[in-house]
Design a protein around this motif. Structure first.
Motif, PDB file in Angstrom:
ATOM      1  N   GLY A   1       0.726  -1.237   0.191  1.00  0.00           N
ATOM      2  CA  GLY A   1      -0.006  -0.198  -0.138  1.00  0.00           C
ATOM      3  C   GLY A   1       0.791   1.037   0.055  1.00  0.00           C
ATOM      4  N   LYS A   2       0.122   2.339   0.417  1.00  0.00           N
ATOM      5  CA  LYS A   2       0.913   3.761   0.572  1.00  0.00           C
ATOM      6  C   LYS A   2       1.568   4.121  -0.780  1.00  0.00           C
ATOM      7  CE  LYS A   2       1.546   2.957   5.166  1.00  0.00           C
ATOM      8  NZ  LYS A   2       2.393   2.949   6.477  1.00  0.00           N
TER       9      LYS A   2
ATOM     10  N   ASP B   1       7.243   4.767   4.134  1.00  0.00           N
ATOM     11  CA  ASP B   1       6.521   6.008   4.722  1.00  0.00           C
ATOM     12  C   ASP B   1       7.680   6.948   5.155  1.00  0.00           C
ATOM     13  OD1 ASP B   1       7.448   4.238   6.734  1.00  0.00           O
ATOM     14  OD2 ASP B   1       5.413   4.236   7.915  1.00  0.00           O
TER      15      ASP B   1
ATOM     16  N   SER C   1       1.825  10.494   9.894  1.00  0.00           N
ATOM     17  CA  SER C   1       1.012  10.142  10.910  1.00  0.00           C
ATOM     18  C   SER C   1       1.525  10.832  12.314  1.00  0.00           C
ATOM     19  CB  SER C   1       1.001   8.571  11.228  1.00  0.00           C
ATOM     20  OG  SER C   1       2.241   8.027  11.349  1.00  0.00           O
TER      21      SER C   1
ATOM     22  N   THR D   1       1.800   1.392  11.364  1.00  0.00           N
ATOM     23  CA  THR D   1       1.069   0.356  11.192  1.00  0.00           C
ATOM     24  C   THR D   1      -0.327   0.741  11.463  1.00  0.00           C
ATOM     25  OG1 THR D   1       1.678  -0.046  13.472  1.00  0.00           O
ATOM     26  CG2 THR D   1       3.026  -1.088  11.824  1.00  0.00           C
TER      27      THR D   1
ATOM     28  N   SER E   1      -2.643   2.738  10.342  1.00  0.00           N
ATOM     29  CA  SER E   1      -3.382   2.906   9.278  1.00  0.00           C
ATOM     30  C   SER E   1      -3.482   1.767   8.296  1.00  0.00           C
ATOM     31  CB  SER E   1      -2.615   4.251   8.401  1.00  0.00           C
ATOM     32  OG  SER E   1      -1.438   3.505   7.987  1.00  0.00           O
ATOM     33  N   LEU E   2      -2.819   0.485   8.500  1.00  0.00           N
ATOM     34  CA  LEU E   2      -2.917  -0.481   7.631  1.00  0.00           C
ATOM     35  C   LEU E   2      -4.252  -1.286   8.127  1.00  0.00           C
ATOM     36  CD1 LEU E   2       0.719  -1.979   8.039  1.00  0.00           C
ATOM     37  CD2 LEU E   2      -0.479  -0.314   6.168  1.00  0.00           C
TER      38      LEU E   2
ATOM     39  N   GLN F   1      -8.927   2.132   7.337  1.00  0.00           N
ATOM     40  CA  GLN F   1      -8.820   2.986   6.116  1.00  0.00           C
ATOM     41  C   GLN F   1      -9.091   4.332   5.881  1.00  0.00           C
ATOM     42  OE1 GLN F   1     -11.609   0.883   3.167  1.00  0.00           O
ATOM     43  NE2 GLN F   1     -10.913   2.080   1.487  1.00  0.00           N
TER      44      GLN F   1
ATOM     45  N   TYR G   1      -5.777   5.612   6.761  1.00  0.00           N
ATOM     46  CA  TYR G   1      -4.893   5.295   5.476  1.00  0.00           C
ATOM     47  C   TYR G   1      -4.952   6.315   4.478  1.00  0.00           C
ATOM     48  CZ  TYR G   1      -3.235   2.960   1.256  1.00  0.00           C
ATOM     49  OH  TYR G   1      -2.621   2.561   0.433  1.00  0.00           O
ATOM     50  N   GLU G   2      -6.367   6.680   4.191  1.00  0.00           N
ATOM     51  CA  GLU G   2      -6.637   7.475   3.279  1.00  0.00           C
ATOM     52  C   GLU G   2      -6.498   9.016   3.710  1.00  0.00           C
ATOM     53  OE1 GLU G   2     -10.677   7.156   2.208  1.00  0.00           O
ATOM     54  OE2 GLU G   2     -10.267   5.104   1.079  1.00  0.00           O
TER      55      GLU G   2
ATOM     56  N   GLU H   1      -3.692   9.988   5.516  1.00  0.00           N
ATOM     57  CA  GLU H   1      -2.393   9.991   5.342  1.00  0.00           C
ATOM     58  C   GLU H   1      -1.765   9.934   3.980  1.00  0.00           C
ATOM     59  OE1 GLU H   1      -0.651   6.879   7.642  1.00  0.00           O
ATOM     60  OE2 GLU H   1      -1.280   7.456   9.628  1.00  0.00           O
ATOM     61  N   GLU H   2      -2.425   9.192   3.077  1.00  0.00           N
ATOM     62  CA  GLU H   2      -2.176   9.281   1.790  1.00  0.00           C
ATOM     63  C   GLU H   2      -2.516  10.459   1.108  1.00  0.00           C
ATOM     64  OE1 GLU H   2      -0.744   6.673  -1.116  1.00  0.00           O
ATOM     65  OE2 GLU H   2      -0.015   7.029   0.806  1.00  0.00           O
TER      66      GLU H   2
END
Length: 294
Positions: free
Chosen positions: A13-14, A116, A263, A269, A271-272, A275, A278-279, A281-282
């Protein structure tokens, strides 16, 4: 000047954080880098990011590889014949973090990183200046989790302070971060030194491959660098090399690199499995990347 460092990264991801990681690394340290080996996990979280990964990394000297198996965070630390045989299976072993890269590289130095990171200076040059004849250089310890950090022990003297199993039990009494206890790694009948959390932090680390490569399975007896033991990656490897007398060079990277910068440096970890986080941070990384490439 001969470029003598290969770079290895495992992508789970990421995509935008990965792009920032590798482009800022190359911006400051590209004059040292021969090739970047990118292993893409067989499974990706939330959605398939592979096409986006590649589009964002265009222009970098990358060789891609896709893991044949998804191992995730499974305990691989058992000293059993069954686990040893698994390590000897190429499709299993090379699906572990960094192991494909470890076996593929022919450069004298291998630099590994998380996807990251944010770099603001020449981290590879800094490590080359510090590694000397040592096996590896990086930040020693997950000391923030350890009950004796900055008391009996610290990053630089980890090799010399050697408590036995019973002493470690006493250190952990009342300690707020008790995950090592919960995982059954603390007890009078368990292994003593190194402390349960000791490792060479894999966020940014460099190896002297002339010394390190041949030690690891399938060439030697030491478990792969990214072997997981229910606490974290790299701890079994660290125990193996330490108990064989190999000392590592501790060097801070804080002045040229930030880990988990999207973060608030709280680790990558959480955000894994979240979701929404995660979004978020992305999106931070996407905005940074788009400004960076203008």
């Amino acid at each position: 000047m001969t470029k003598k460092v290969d770079v290895g990264i495992m992508l789970y991801g990421k995509p935008y954080q990965t792009a920032v990681s590798l482009h800022t690394l190359y911006k400051y340290s590209g004059h040292h880098i021969n090739k970047i080996y990118v292993t893409i996990e067989k499974k990706q979280l939330f959605h398939n990011d592979t096409p986006l990964f590649k589009s964002l990394l265009e222009g970098l000297p990358i060789e891609y590889n896709v893991a044949k198996r998804f191992i995730g965070v499974k305990d691989q630390s058992q000293k059993t014949i069954k686990q040893y045989i698994k390590f000897l299976i190429p499709s299993y072993r090379k699906s572990m973090r960094y192991q494909y890269i470890w076996e593929k590289t022919k450069s004298p130095y291998l630099f590994l990183l998380h996807n990251d990171m944010l770099f603001s200076g020449d981290i590879i040059g800094h490590y080359l200046e510090n590694i000397g004849d040592d096996l590896a250089v990086g930040a020693v310890g997950q000391c923030w989790n350890c009950p004796i950090y900055q008391k009996e022990c610290h990053n630089d003297n980890y090799f010399d302070f050697r408590p036995n199993a019973s002493e470690i039990v006493e250190f952990y009494k009342g300690w707020k971060v008790d995950r090592a206890v919960k995982q059954g790694l603390v007890g009078p009948d368990k292994e003593g030194w190194p402390m349960p959390e000791c490792r060479l932090n894999e966020m940014v680390v460099m190896f002297n491959m002339k010394r390190a490569k041949r030690m690891i399975i399938p060439y030697g007896p030491i478990r792969p660098f990214a072997t997981f033991n229910n606490l974290d990656f790299g701890i079994p490897w660290f125990r193996d090399i330490s108990q064989r007398g190999y000392r590592l060079k501790h060097t801070s990277y804080d002045h040229v690199a930030e880990h988990a910068w999207c973060s608030n440096h709280s680790g990558g970890t959480t955000s894994l499995t979240n979701q929404t986080l995660y979004e978020k941070e992305e999106q931070i990384a996407k905005e940074y990347f788009e400004k960076m490439v203008k």
